[in-house]
Scaffold this motif. Structure first.
Motif, short mmCIF file in Angstrom:
data_model
loop_
_atom_site.label_atom_id
_atom_site.label_comp_id
_atom_site.label_asym_id
_atom_site.label_seq_id
_atom_site.Cartn_x
_atom_site.Cartn_y
_atom_site.Cartn_z
N LEU A 62 0.80 -1.23 0.00
CA LEU A 62 0.00 0.00 0.00
C LEU A 62 0.83 1.28 0.00
O LEU A 62 0.44 2.28 -0.61
N VAL A 63 1.98 1.27 0.66
CA VAL A 63 2.75 2.50 0.82
C VAL A 63 3.23 3.08 -0.50
O VAL A 63 3.16 4.31 -0.69
N PRO A 64 3.73 2.28 -1.47
CA PRO A 64 4.12 2.91 -2.75
C PRO A 64 2.96 3.62 -3.44
O PRO A 64 3.17 4.66 -4.09
N GLN A 65 1.75 3.10 -3.30
CA GLN A 65 0.58 3.76 -3.86
C GLN A 65 0.36 5.10 -3.16
O GLN A 65 0.04 6.11 -3.80
N PHE A 66 0.52 5.10 -1.84
CA PHE A 66 0.37 6.34 -1.09
C PHE A 66 1.44 7.36 -1.49
O PHE A 66 1.14 8.56 -1.68
N GLU A 67 2.67 6.91 -1.63
CA GLU A 67 3.75 7.83 -2.01
C GLU A 67 3.50 8.45 -3.38
O GLU A 67 3.70 9.66 -3.58
N LYS A 68 3.03 7.62 -4.31
CA LYS A 68 2.75 8.11 -5.65
C LYS A 68 1.61 9.12 -5.63
O LYS A 68 1.65 10.14 -6.33
#
Length: 265
Positions: A39-45
């Motif tokens: 989930l975190v890479p989606q949040f960062e993007k």
């Protein structure tokens, strides 16, 4: 493909714009690690924020915070977050429940899978096993108390091997250092070199709720709140469920408080 609600969350974050980008520092135990990493890479993007996370065991989290290390967000079992709130290390009222997990068992890959489907079968398996692995985290604390409740504590004590904080029980199972190991389902069910046996039988199952809390004095509280909101949206549920976790959203208040020392049947 992202669901509509996850897209909506992403749009909301994008509207904040990279101009307000921050580096969010997170200290987390490992039960939610794989779902979190999805989930975190989606949040960062979506947000433009950068998330830096240290994953470790419960005892090490407590040691780090006790030594004065600073983060923006802590993720661990709910009661541990509550303890930090009481001590002033976590901001009061900032606890948000992320996901819940039961305890499961695993054996070395290719080994016969013992029967743990009933309480009686579990007792027989424990008594027959030559070695048993467990953790220093919430599941390990519970497993020791479960042995007492089952009346097998004295018999199994010489067979027990506890992993150091931050080391998965799956590691000593995969290395055939123990015949059977117990840990959170999310940590055991997909561990390389381990064949997952299944969850504990319902009458002795333990449900742990994993939660997030803002560390007192953290520099990026608002960005950390946005991260928590993103990883608890209903659209994030699949990241948890495919790893043996359930999104905690929707639990009753009494269920949200349950963790170490509590049993849901």
């Amino acid at each position: 493909m992202k669901t509509a609600s996850l897209c909506a969350a992403a749009v909301g974050l994008l509207l904040a714009g990279p101009a307000n980008a921050a580096e969010i520092k997170v200290l987390s135990t490992q039960a939610t690690e794989e779902a979190y990493k999805e989930l975190v890479p989606q949040f960062e993007k979506a947000s433009g924020h950068k998330v830096t996370t240290v994953f470790t065991g419960t005892l090490d989290v407590q040691k780090r915070i006790g030594a004065g290390e600073m983060y923006d967000l802590l993720i661990m079992a709910g009661p541990a977050i509550d303890d930090f709130i009481k001590s002033g290390k976590v901001v009061g009222g900032s606890r948000v429940d992320l996901a819940k997990s039961g305890v499961g068992a695993g054996v070395p890959k290719g080994a016969p899978k013992p029967d743990i489907g009933t309480v009686d079968a579990l007792k027989k398996t424990l008594l027959a096993a030559k070695s048993i692995g467990y953790s220093t985290g919430p599941s390990g604390v519970y497993i020791v108390s479960m042995f007492e409740k089952l009346g097998v504590a004295a018999e199994v004590k010489p067979k027990l091997k506890q992993t150091p904080t931050g080391v998965f029980v799956g590691t000593i199972v995969a290395n055939r250092e123990v015949e059977i190991g117990f840990q959170q389902v999310s940590e055991m069910s997909q561990f390389p070199g381990v064949d997952y046996v299944g969850p504990l039988p319902a009458p002795v199952q333990q449900i742990t709720v994993f939660s997030a809390g803002l560390q007192t004095g953290g520099k990026e509280a608002e960005a950390a709140k946005a991260l928590v909101k993103f990883i608890t949206t209903p659209a994030a549920a699949s990241a948890y469920t495919k790893r043996g976790l359930e999104l905690a959203r929707g639990l009753r208040p009494d269920q949200r408080r349950l963790a170490t020392g509590a049993v849901l049947v």
